[in-house]
Write a protein that holds these residues in place. Structure first.
Motif, mmCIF file in Angstrom:
data_model
loop_
_atom_site.group_PDB
_atom_site.id
_atom_site.type_symbol
_atom_site.label_atom_id
_atom_site.label_comp_id
_atom_site.label_asym_id
_atom_site.label_seq_id
_atom_site.Cartn_x
_atom_site.Cartn_y
_atom_site.Cartn_z
ATOM 1 N N PRO A 224 18.373 -19.467 16.985
ATOM 2 C CA PRO A 224 18.335 -18.345 16.034
ATOM 3 C C PRO A 224 19.675 -18.175 15.344
ATOM 4 O O PRO A 224 20.738 -18.385 15.952
ATOM 5 C CB PRO A 224 18.004 -17.140 16.936
ATOM 6 N N ALA A 225 19.640 -17.789 14.096
ATOM 7 C CA ALA A 225 20.865 -17.683 13.308
ATOM 8 C C ALA A 225 21.879 -16.750 13.944
ATOM 9 O O ALA A 225 23.091 -16.993 13.895
ATOM 10 C CB ALA A 225 20.527 -17.207 11.897
ATOM 11 N N GLY A 226 21.411 -15.670 14.583
ATOM 12 C CA GLY A 226 22.321 -14.710 15.175
ATOM 13 C C GLY A 226 23.133 -15.267 16.322
ATOM 14 O O GLY A 226 24.154 -14.683 16.703
ATOM 15 N N GLU A 227 22.696 -16.407 16.899
ATOM 16 C CA GLU A 227 23.433 -17.014 18.003
ATOM 17 C C GLU A 227 24.555 -17.931 17.524
ATOM 18 O O GLU A 227 25.360 -18.391 18.333
ATOM 19 C CB GLU A 227 22.482 -17.791 18.917
ATOM 20 N N ILE A 228 24.599 -18.214 16.241
ATOM 21 C CA ILE A 228 25.695 -19.004 15.673
ATOM 22 C C ILE A 228 26.654 -18.009 15.046
ATOM 23 O O ILE A 228 26.558 -17.670 13.868
ATOM 24 C CB ILE A 228 25.171 -20.029 14.646
#
Length: 689
Positions: A432-436
């Motif tokens: 998920p984008a929020g984990e990058i």
């Protein structure tokens, strides 16, 4: 795109002028025209990975729903259409006392700032060849204070970068050492050099110091000794080249000196390269833009846009070559710059052959190019465009390779690079984008990994890019790749296939502008804001198809930094590594990495790292080069290693009038870029027990 408050990303920082990593300003000026101190030329609005992920409810769910598995590192499923093996699972941590992988059993060198080549315990070293050493018959001995262009045309060129040893027989004792000469640093070449008023002789010396050298060498003792030979050759900025492939003869390639658009004098800023399976050498023309003057005189909008995308701007050039030959003046020869930025191929077995520039491989700042033979016999060529936020490419030939190293086979196989399909890479992540979040912190699945596709750009006379003819795709490849939404990468440099496991490894050197205002945010393939240390990308590619899987083998930097990753290996046991540049392999399949611009404030070096098995990710430093120098062009053989030591002593405030290094000759001598060989004192194998 700016980061949104709910995206989980680090807020972008403003962009400040700077020089790359630990590289001196003089190196930035003469090597790449201060590329990192200017805005990156890629201003396209390609979608970022975070946007792609957030545009669907769940990437993994969407992929499963479409019947395509999102393969992670260690996944056993295969991509649709690929027959390559799955990327292995990450290694468990090493156990105390565990044996080293063959090829990496040596004592690591500690980081340092010494003015010498520091090598591992139990090894010896020797200089193979220096700038100015004789190559051709009649070459005089080098005299720093009495250089001439006539002498330099017969002597080893300046700032050696890529090197390869082409075997001449099965003994491994005789071969042709082929070396690129990337750029000249005139302030370090000439005492009393006036940057505003170079002499014509100094300019002609610089023309002769560019290009390539072919030198016959024999293994003597542990090292290599250059010898006179019919094979020896200098290729300079005066050597005729043939432009071949689908863009040859284009109106954009014609000049007053060459109205056919098929003949070019010379090659310049040659960076990395490779030896082909048929025994020729591929070499990439990289930062060619800095040599041309008066780009600002071009006002026609389309032409101006094309020049800007390749970093061509300004009035007078740094070296002032335009004063002595109009080919370097875009106001007088607007097409000359289009004749550089290609992959060149030379046949070292035939010193009378005409080198080739292959237009089918596209025009950009090629770090290099490397060949893999697909299972069906077609040729696949991988290449990186060494610029912040630029792309990774591959080319797949239509024809099939002929085995052997005969002159006939070489001619046939060289022609394969003129007919095929050119692709650019688009990478998607599995997280998920929020984990990058831009810190380098691993996502919850424990890996930076994902899938990707190769987007076709052109094949022969057919373009796949709306609004571009095929000819325009080959000549202005960056603009075509922008149009199809390729993934902006953190300076993709050397990219090579591993001859043992078949996977592809790419050095992404750094990108301190990642995540800054107006620039691309982090994504899973480029996961850090202000990426000053770089990373290593590993690709499991369907060679002739359009699908790939990828993961990050290394996220480089200080092992004590939480935002680094070493393939899952225990970070307390690894050598610190920063700014990977060139990659090579030993016969065991271990990856060897040379660095450029170590941002950890120690000298650049050469490192080994296993890519499979329990020590995957165990980085060890084999050597370091003198201060101010860069480690280039590693050649890894069973009994010796060579590296090109480029720009020794290039430190701010230093010059030929005030040298900061006396390597390799010591005393009060001027520093000289050189090739150095390293071997074991006992004659055993490199990294062997």
């Amino acid at each position: 795109m700016s980061s949104r408050p709910d995206s989980g990303r680090v807020i972008p920082l403003p962009l400040l002028p700077h020089h790359s990593a630990n590289r001196s300003s003089v190196t930035c000026k003469y090597r790449c025209g201060n590329a990192c101190a200017h805005e990156a030329p890629n201003t396209s609005d390609n979608a970022y990975f975070g946007d792609i992920v957030e545009s669907v409810l769940s990437r993994r769910g969407a992929l499963k729903a479409s019947g395509v598995l999102a393969l992670t590192v260690g996944g056993a499923a295969a991509l649709a259409g690929t027959a390559t093996a799955a990327t292995p699972a990450p290694a468990p941590l090493a156990r105390p006392g565990q044996d080293n992988v063959p090829g990496t059993d040596y004592t690591p060198v500690a980081p340092n700032t010494e003015d010498r080549v520091v090598i591992s315990e139990g090894y010896e070293q020797g200089i193979v060849i220096r700038w100015g050493d004789p190559v051709l018959p009649g070459a005089p001995e080098f005299d720093f204070n009495n250089q001439t262009a006539a002498a330099q045309e017969k002597q080893f060129g300046y700032n050696n970068d890529f090197a390869e040893l082409v075997p001449l027989d099965g003994s491994g004792k005789r071969g042709l050492l082929v070396v690129n000469h990337e750029y000249t640093t005139e302030t370090h070449m000439f005492v009393g050099y006036d940057e505003n008023n170079p002499t014509e002789e100094q300019v002609r010396i610089a023309w002769a110091a560019h290009g390539l050298s072919v030198v016959y060498v024999e293994q003597q003792g542990g090292g290599l000794k250059p010898l006179p030979s019919k094979y020896n050759r200098r290729i300079t900025l005066s050597t005729p080249f043939e432009l071949r492939g689908p863009a040859a003869g284009s109106e954009h390639l014609k000049t007053s000196a060459d109205p056919t658009g098929t003949k070019v004098l010379g090659t310049q800023n040659n960076c990395a390269g490779s030896m082909t399976p048929w025994g020729t050498i591929l070499s990439g023309e990289e930062n060619f833009n800095q040599y041309f003057a008066n780009a600002d005189s071009v006002t026609e909008p389309t032409a101006k846009k094309r020049l800007a995308r390749y970093g061509l701007k300004g009035t007078a050039s740094t070296r002032k070559w335009e004063r002595f030959d109009k080919r370097w003046d875009l106001a007088k020869e607007p097409n000359e710059a289009n004749r550089f930025g290609w992959v060149v191929e030379i046949d070292p077995h035939d010193p009378n052959s005409t080198p080739v520039k292959h237009t089918a491989l596209g025009r950009f700042k090629h770090e290099g190019a490397a060949v893999k033979i697909a299972d069906d016999g077609r040729v696949v060529v991988y290449s990186g465009d060494d610029e912040r936020f630029d792309y990774i490419y591959k080319f797949v030939s239509n024809g099939k390779v002929k085995p052997g190293n005969s002159a006939y086979a070489r001619r046939h196989n060289m022609s394969l690079l003129d007919d095929g399909t050119l692709y650019v890479a688009k990478f998607s992540g599995n997280s998920p984008a929020g984990e990058i979040d831009g810190t380098g912190k691993l996502p919850s699945d424990g890996h930076f990994d994902g899938t990707g596709e190769w987007i076709p750009l052109a094949s022969g006379k057919k373009s796949f890019v709306p609004g571009f003819t095929a000819e325009e795709v080959y000549l202005f490849t960056r603009l075509a790749a922008d149009e199809v939404g390729a993934t902006k990468m953190d300076r993709p440099e050397d990219i090579e296939p591993n001859p043992v496991n078949g996977r592809i490894y790419c050095a992404l050197t750094n990108n301190s502008n990642r995540g800054s205002t107006g620039n691309a945010a982090p994504d899973e393939a480029n996961p850090r804001v202000g990426n000053k240390h770089g990373h290593i990308l590993e690709i499991d590619d369907d060679a002739v198809g359009t699908k790939l899987r990828w993961n990050l083998l290394l996220v480089c930097g200080d092992p004590n930094d939480a935002g680094t990753y070493f393939g899952g290996f225990d970070k307390s046991q690894v050598s610190p590594i920063s700014c990977p540049d060139n990659v090579a392999f030993d016969r065991h399949g271990n990856l060897w990495i040379s660095t450029d611009g170590n941002a950890l404030k120690s000298n650049d070096g050469l490192f080994s790292v296993p890519v499979d098995g329990p020590e995957r990710g165990h980085v060890k430093q084999f050597l370091t080069v003198p201060h101010g120098a860069e480690t280039c062009g590693p050649v890894i053989r069973d009994k010796f290693v060579t590296v090109c030591v480029q720009h020794p002593g290039e430190l701010d405030g230093a010059s030929a009038d005030k040298p900061a290094s006396h390597w390799p000759d010591g005393g009060n001598s001027q520093p000289r870029p050189s090739v150095v060989a390293v071997w074991r004192k006992d004659g055993g194998e490199i990294g062997g027990s």
